[in-house]
Design a protein around this motif. Structure first.
Motif, PDB file in Angstrom:
ATOM      1  N   PHE A   7       6.746  -0.667  -2.759  1.00 19.30           N
ATOM      2  CA  PHE A   7       7.118  -0.649  -1.349  1.00 19.30           C
ATOM      3  C   PHE A   7       6.111   0.147  -0.517  1.00 19.30           C
ATOM      4  O   PHE A   7       5.552   1.143  -0.966  1.00 19.30           O
ATOM      5  N   GLY A   8       5.904  -0.310   0.711  1.00 16.84           N
ATOM      6  CA  GLY A   8       4.885   0.264   1.569  1.00 16.84           C
ATOM      7  C   GLY A   8       5.311   1.545   2.256  1.00 16.84           C
ATOM      8  O   GLY A   8       6.498   1.847   2.391  1.00 16.84           O
ATOM      9  N   ILE A   9       4.307   2.293   2.709  1.00 17.35           N
ATOM     10  CA  ILE A   9       4.542   3.522   3.479  1.00 17.35           C
ATOM     11  C   ILE A   9       3.672   3.483   4.734  1.00 17.35           C
ATOM     12  O   ILE A   9       2.785   2.641   4.875  1.00 17.35           O
ATOM     13  N   ALA A  10       3.920   4.417   5.635  1.00 14.70           N
ATOM     14  CA  ALA A  10       3.162   4.492   6.880  1.00 14.70           C
ATOM     15  C   ALA A  10       1.948   5.399   6.700  1.00 14.70           C
ATOM     16  O   ALA A  10       2.090   6.608   6.537  1.00 14.70           O
ATOM     17  N   TYR A  11       0.768   4.791   6.719  1.00 17.04           N
ATOM     18  CA  TYR A  11      -0.478   5.545   6.720  1.00 17.04           C
ATOM     19  C   TYR A  11      -0.985   5.760   8.148  1.00 17.04           C
ATOM     20  O   TYR A  11      -1.657   6.740   8.431  1.00 17.04           O
ATOM     21  N   THR A  12      -0.698   4.794   9.023  1.00 16.01           N
ATOM     22  CA  THR A  12      -1.151   4.839  10.405  1.00 16.01           C
ATOM     23  C   THR A  12      -0.031   4.347  11.310  1.00 16.01           C
ATOM     24  O   THR A  12       1.025   3.893  10.836  1.00 16.01           O
ATOM     25  N   THR A  13      -0.267   4.399  12.614  1.00 14.56           N
ATOM     26  CA  THR A  13       0.758   3.974  13.573  1.00 14.56           C
ATOM     27  C   THR A  13       1.057   2.482  13.498  1.00 14.56           C
ATOM     28  O   THR A  13       2.080   2.028  14.029  1.00 14.56           O
ATOM     29  N   GLN A  14       0.217   1.700  12.832  1.00 15.75           N
ATOM     30  CA  GLN A  14       0.476   0.258  12.736  1.00 15.75           C
ATOM     31  C   GLN A  14       1.475  -0.080  11.634  1.00 15.75           C
ATOM     32  O   GLN A  14       1.948  -1.218  11.551  1.00 15.75           O
ATOM     33  N   ASP A  15       1.811   0.878  10.778  1.00 17.90           N
ATOM     34  CA  ASP A  15       2.666   0.625   9.619  1.00 17.90           C
ATOM     35  C   ASP A  15       4.121   0.942   9.931  1.00 17.90           C
ATOM     36  O   ASP A  15       4.437   2.033  10.417  1.00 17.90           O
ATOM     37  N   SER A  16       5.016  -0.007   9.617  1.00 12.93           N
ATOM     38  CA  SER A  16       6.453   0.174   9.851  1.00 12.93           C
ATOM     39  C   SER A  16       7.219  -0.238   8.600  1.00 12.93           C
ATOM     40  O   SER A  16       7.749  -1.354   8.514  1.00 12.93           O
ATOM     41  N   PRO A  17       7.282   0.642   7.607  1.00  9.06           N
ATOM     42  CA  PRO A  17       7.963   0.283   6.361  1.00  9.06           C
ATOM     43  C   PRO A  17       9.474   0.201   6.525  1.00  9.06           C
ATOM     44  O   PRO A  17      10.065   0.894   7.361  1.00  9.06           O
ATOM     45  N   ALA A  18      10.087  -0.647   5.720  1.00  9.37           N
ATOM     46  CA  ALA A  18      11.543  -0.742   5.704  1.00  9.37           C
ATOM     47  C   ALA A  18      12.127   0.484   5.019  1.00  9.37           C
ATOM     48  O   ALA A  18      11.469   1.138   4.205  1.00  9.37           O
ATOM     49  N   THR A  19      13.373   0.796   5.331  1.00  8.98           N
ATOM     50  CA  THR A  19      14.049   1.912   4.667  1.00  8.98           C
ATOM     51  C   THR A  19      14.541   1.459   3.286  1.00  8.98           C
ATOM     52  O   THR A  19      14.687   0.258   3.024  1.00  8.98           O
TER      53      THR A  19
ATOM     54  N   GLY B  68     -10.981   0.093   1.389  1.00  7.11           N
ATOM     55  CA  GLY B  68     -10.840   0.125   2.835  1.00  7.11           C
ATOM     56  C   GLY B  68      -9.514   0.615   3.342  1.00  7.11           C
ATOM     57  O   GLY B  68      -9.079   0.224   4.427  1.00  7.11           O
ATOM     58  N   ALA B  69      -8.850   1.481   2.581  1.00  8.48           N
ATOM     59  CA  ALA B  69      -7.557   2.005   3.022  1.00  8.48           C
ATOM     60  C   ALA B  69      -7.706   2.780   4.326  1.00  8.48           C
ATOM     61  O   ALA B  69      -8.722   3.430   4.566  1.00  8.48           O
ATOM     62  N   GLU B  70      -6.676   2.704   5.153  1.00 10.76           N
ATOM     63  CA  GLU B  70      -6.679   3.408   6.437  1.00 10.76           C
ATOM     64  C   GLU B  70      -5.815   4.657   6.342  1.00 10.76           C
ATOM     65  O   GLU B  70      -4.730   4.646   5.746  1.00 10.76           O
ATOM     66  N   TYR B  71      -6.281   5.732   6.956  1.00  9.01           N
ATOM     67  CA  TYR B  71      -5.523   6.981   7.027  1.00  9.01           C
ATOM     68  C   TYR B  71      -5.573   7.522   8.444  1.00  9.01           C
ATOM     69  O   TYR B  71      -6.377   7.091   9.267  1.00  9.01           O
ATOM     70  N   SER B  72      -4.715   8.503   8.696  1.00 13.25           N
ATOM     71  CA  SER B  72      -4.699   9.231   9.953  1.00 13.25           C
ATOM     72  C   SER B  72      -5.074  10.683   9.680  1.00 13.25           C
ATOM     73  O   SER B  72      -5.183  11.100   8.530  1.00 13.25           O
TER      74      SER B  72
ATOM     75  N   GLY C 216      14.580  -8.077 -21.431  1.00 13.55           N
ATOM     76  CA  GLY C 216      14.537  -8.889 -20.227  1.00 13.55           C
ATOM     77  C   GLY C 216      13.139  -9.178 -19.742  1.00 13.55           C
ATOM     78  O   GLY C 216      12.158  -9.052 -20.481  1.00 13.55           O
ATOM     79  N   ILE C 217      13.069  -9.534 -18.461  1.00 11.44           N
ATOM     80  CA  ILE C 217      11.827  -9.943 -17.801  1.00 11.44           C
ATOM     81  C   ILE C 217      11.418  -8.866 -16.810  1.00 11.44           C
ATOM     82  O   ILE C 217      12.262  -8.265 -16.133  1.00 11.44           O
ATOM     83  N   HIS C 218      10.123  -8.651 -16.720  1.00 15.02           N
ATOM     84  CA  HIS C 218       9.569  -7.727 -15.718  1.00 15.02           C
ATOM     85  C   HIS C 218       8.653  -8.516 -14.795  1.00 15.02           C
ATOM     86  O   HIS C 218       7.828  -9.311 -15.247  1.00 15.02           O
ATOM     87  N   SER C 219       8.801  -8.293 -13.490  1.00  8.59           N
ATOM     88  CA  SER C 219       7.960  -8.959 -12.499  1.00  8.59           C
ATOM     89  C   SER C 219       7.496  -7.932 -11.477  1.00  8.59           C
ATOM     90  O   SER C 219       8.271  -7.066 -11.069  1.00  8.59           O
ATOM     91  N   HIS C 220       6.231  -8.019 -11.093  1.00  7.78           N
ATOM     92  CA  HIS C 220       5.707  -7.110 -10.063  1.00  7.78           C
ATOM     93  C   HIS C 220       4.731  -7.900  -9.204  1.00  7.78           C
ATOM     94  O   HIS C 220       3.792  -8.505  -9.733  1.00  7.78           O
ATOM     95  N   ILE C 221       4.940  -7.896  -7.890  1.00  2.00           N
ATOM     96  CA  ILE C 221       4.155  -8.786  -7.037  1.00  2.00           C
ATOM     97  C   ILE C 221       3.082  -8.093  -6.220  1.00  2.00           C
ATOM     98  O   ILE C 221       2.336  -8.746  -5.502  1.00  2.00           O
ATOM     99  N   GLY C 222       2.981  -6.766  -6.290  1.00  2.49           N
ATOM    100  CA  GLY C 222       1.922  -6.117  -5.534  1.00  2.49           C
ATOM    101  C   GLY C 222       2.321  -4.735  -5.066  1.00  2.49           C
ATOM    102  O   GLY C 222       3.297  -4.149  -5.547  1.00  2.49           O
ATOM    103  N   SER C 223       1.566  -4.204  -4.125  1.00  6.22           N
ATOM    104  CA  SER C 223       1.789  -2.858  -3.616  1.00  6.22           C
ATOM    105  C   SER C 223       1.651  -2.836  -2.099  1.00  6.22           C
ATOM    106  O   SER C 223       1.058  -3.728  -1.502  1.00  6.22           O
ATOM    107  N   GLN C 224       2.182  -1.761  -1.497  1.00  4.74           N
ATOM    108  CA  GLN C 224       2.159  -1.584  -0.040  1.00  4.74           C
ATOM    109  C   GLN C 224       2.812  -2.791   0.639  1.00  4.74           C
ATOM    110  O   GLN C 224       2.283  -3.396   1.576  1.00  4.74           O
TER     111      GLN C 224
END
Length: 481
Positions: free
Chosen positions: A278-290, A368-372, A232-240
């Protein structure tokens, strides 16, 4: 005015204001729960604890810096993706963080495993992962790595170029093998993420562009090759990535290619990999989907598009990326130096230097990744001050946490913990300045386990052979060509 710095904008002019989203906390001792793994709490006296073990105990027993993995949390995140995406295959990203124990855990929880090199494949095999549940990525796999994958009998190879297809065909013919392959394509979709980790634009090193017919040609080449089994086909559009908008566009483009191939050949490929990141929360500005929200959105994309195109829904796989390993671990550091640096306008910046840095987490310096962070060993009654947590390396860009409110009385000997450090910290670690890499420990039910031991100076020196004449037989056998 901000002046451009040769090493990037993150090393240019500074202010003490910090990012607009970072606000002074009402209680500098309180944890922001969604940034930490599920077994992390603070005791009554303000000390960080994970699965019943305090950080003071951890520091005393394994030293600092150290990467601390919450085993129950990682396993729970793995199970959540398997449950949410029932009927689909979920691939754990070995590149985010891999060890024999981690590979064992994710296999236990029903995940498949992505590897990107011969080394990662070797770890997976040592852990006893079923080779049929391993997928091997890489834009420049060596012939040796292709041989290694065929020897192991990996379930699928994700081919990344016409050159690799030709080489794999020759090697497979020599070995009388017929490996399963997916063709990685670029759909021309850029995810809402940092430029350096956006991987679906066509002007980049990964994949084969759909536009211009190159991807279709690659699929046809694999389909007609008697030594390759096109899956088949594989597609990947990015991270976070926090939402499914980019997957909607990329999914439609890649499934259109899937349908075009079926119309031309009469063969409907049985698999389709949508990628993930899929993204994760590094700081209070991040709101990842479940996982469940993502699953609902992505199922709708695939099912509606396949219905529109008149093709059967293939077996779909996803790659959550950092979403499993990232939130499940934190870095634990000990403070060595605290200093206040005066700036223009009567302002100042507090620099808190710890015993690690860019050698154990290069992401802040790299893009320039942000952390807490939190003061981890005690409660403080001091007011919060805008601080910068920096490392011990000989680089001005050696920053661990760019901006965080920490107590004004942080001092030498204190412990600082940085959440969401499980992905791409230890796996991208280096020995810059000849600093040994930190250990990785897991904690579960009040017990500490060692996953990767701390490197020593003796480990570093063991690779340094001085100056040995090559080919004289007088020295040790040295690898190389």
């Amino acid at each position: 005015m901000t002046h451009t710095h040769v090493a990037g904008a993150i090393h240019g002019d500074v202010t003490t204001r910090g990012p607009v989203w970072l606000q002074p906390p009402s209680d500098v001792n309180q944890l922001v729960d969604h940034l930490w793994s599920s077994e992390v709490t603070k005791t009554a006296d303000g000390e960080l604890s994970v699965a019943g073990v305090t950080v003071s105990d951890l520091a005393a027993r394994v030293g600092t810096p150290a990467l601390v993995v919450d085993e129950a949390d990682l396993r729970s995140r793995a199970r959540s993706f398997v449950d949410a995406f029932t009927g689909w295959d979920v691939f754990y990203a070995g590149k985010s963080f891999l060890s024999v124990a981690i590979a064992t855990w994710v296999a236990d929880e029903g995940l498949f495993l992505d590897v990107c090199s011969g080394g990662e494949l070797a770890v997976a095999l040592r852990a006893g992962v079923d080779p049929l549940k391993i997928g091997m990525h890489g834009n420049n796999k060596s012939d040796e790595e292709l041989h290694q994958a065929l020897d192991a009998g990996v379930g699928r190879l994700i081919v990344d170029s016409a050159d690799e297809i030709e080489r794999l065909s020759v090697i497979s013919a020599e070995r009388d093998a017929r490996p399963g392959v997916l063709v990685r394509v670029t759909a021309g979709v850029e995810a809402h993420t940092h430029e350096y980790i956006a991987t679906a634009r066509e002007d980049q090193k990964f994949g084969i562009p759909i536009t211009g017919g190159a991807a279709l040609d690659a699929l046809l080449r694999c389909h007609t090759d008697e030594h390759l089994n096109l899956l088949g086909i594989h597609s990947h559009i990015g991270s976070q990535i926090f939402d499914a908008e980019g997957f909607d566009v990329a999914g439609r483009r890649t499934l259109r290619l899937h349908a075009q191939f079926a119309e031309q050949t009469g063969y409907e490929m049985p698999e389709f990999d949508m990628g993930g990141g899929f993204g994760i929360a590094y700081t209070t500005q991040d709101s990842p989907a479940t996982p469940y929200e993502l699953a609902e959105q992505m199922r709708h994309i695939v099912e509606s598009e396949c219905k529109s195109l008149g093709v059967a829904v293939p077996r779909v796989s996803i790659e959550p990326g950092r979403a499993i390993s990232g939130p499940a671990a934190f870095m634990l550091y000990r403070v060595g130096t605290v200093k206040t640096v005066p700036l223009d306008g009567g302002q100042a910046r507090v620099y808190i230097a710890v015993d690690g840095g860019m050698s154990d987490n290069i992401r802040t310096a790299l893009y320039g990744a942000e952390y807490s962070a939190t003061l981890a060993n005690r409660r403080s009654s001091a007011p919060p001050v805008l601080s910068r947590v920096v490392g011990k390396h000989c680089e001005s860009g050696d920053i661990v946490v760019r901006d965080e409110f920490l107590p004004a009385d942080v001092r030498r000997g204190d412990l600082i913990a940085v959440p969401a450090s499980g992905a791409y910290s230890r796996s991208m670690a280096s020995n810059y300045n000849h600093v040994p890499r930190p250990p990785v420990v897991s904690v579960a039910d009040g017990k500490i386990s060692m996953l990767l031991r701390r490197e020593t100076v003796e480990d570093l020196l063991s690779h340094d052979v001085g100056q040995v004449p090559w080919g004289t037989g007088d020295g040790p056998e040295l690898p190389g060509r």
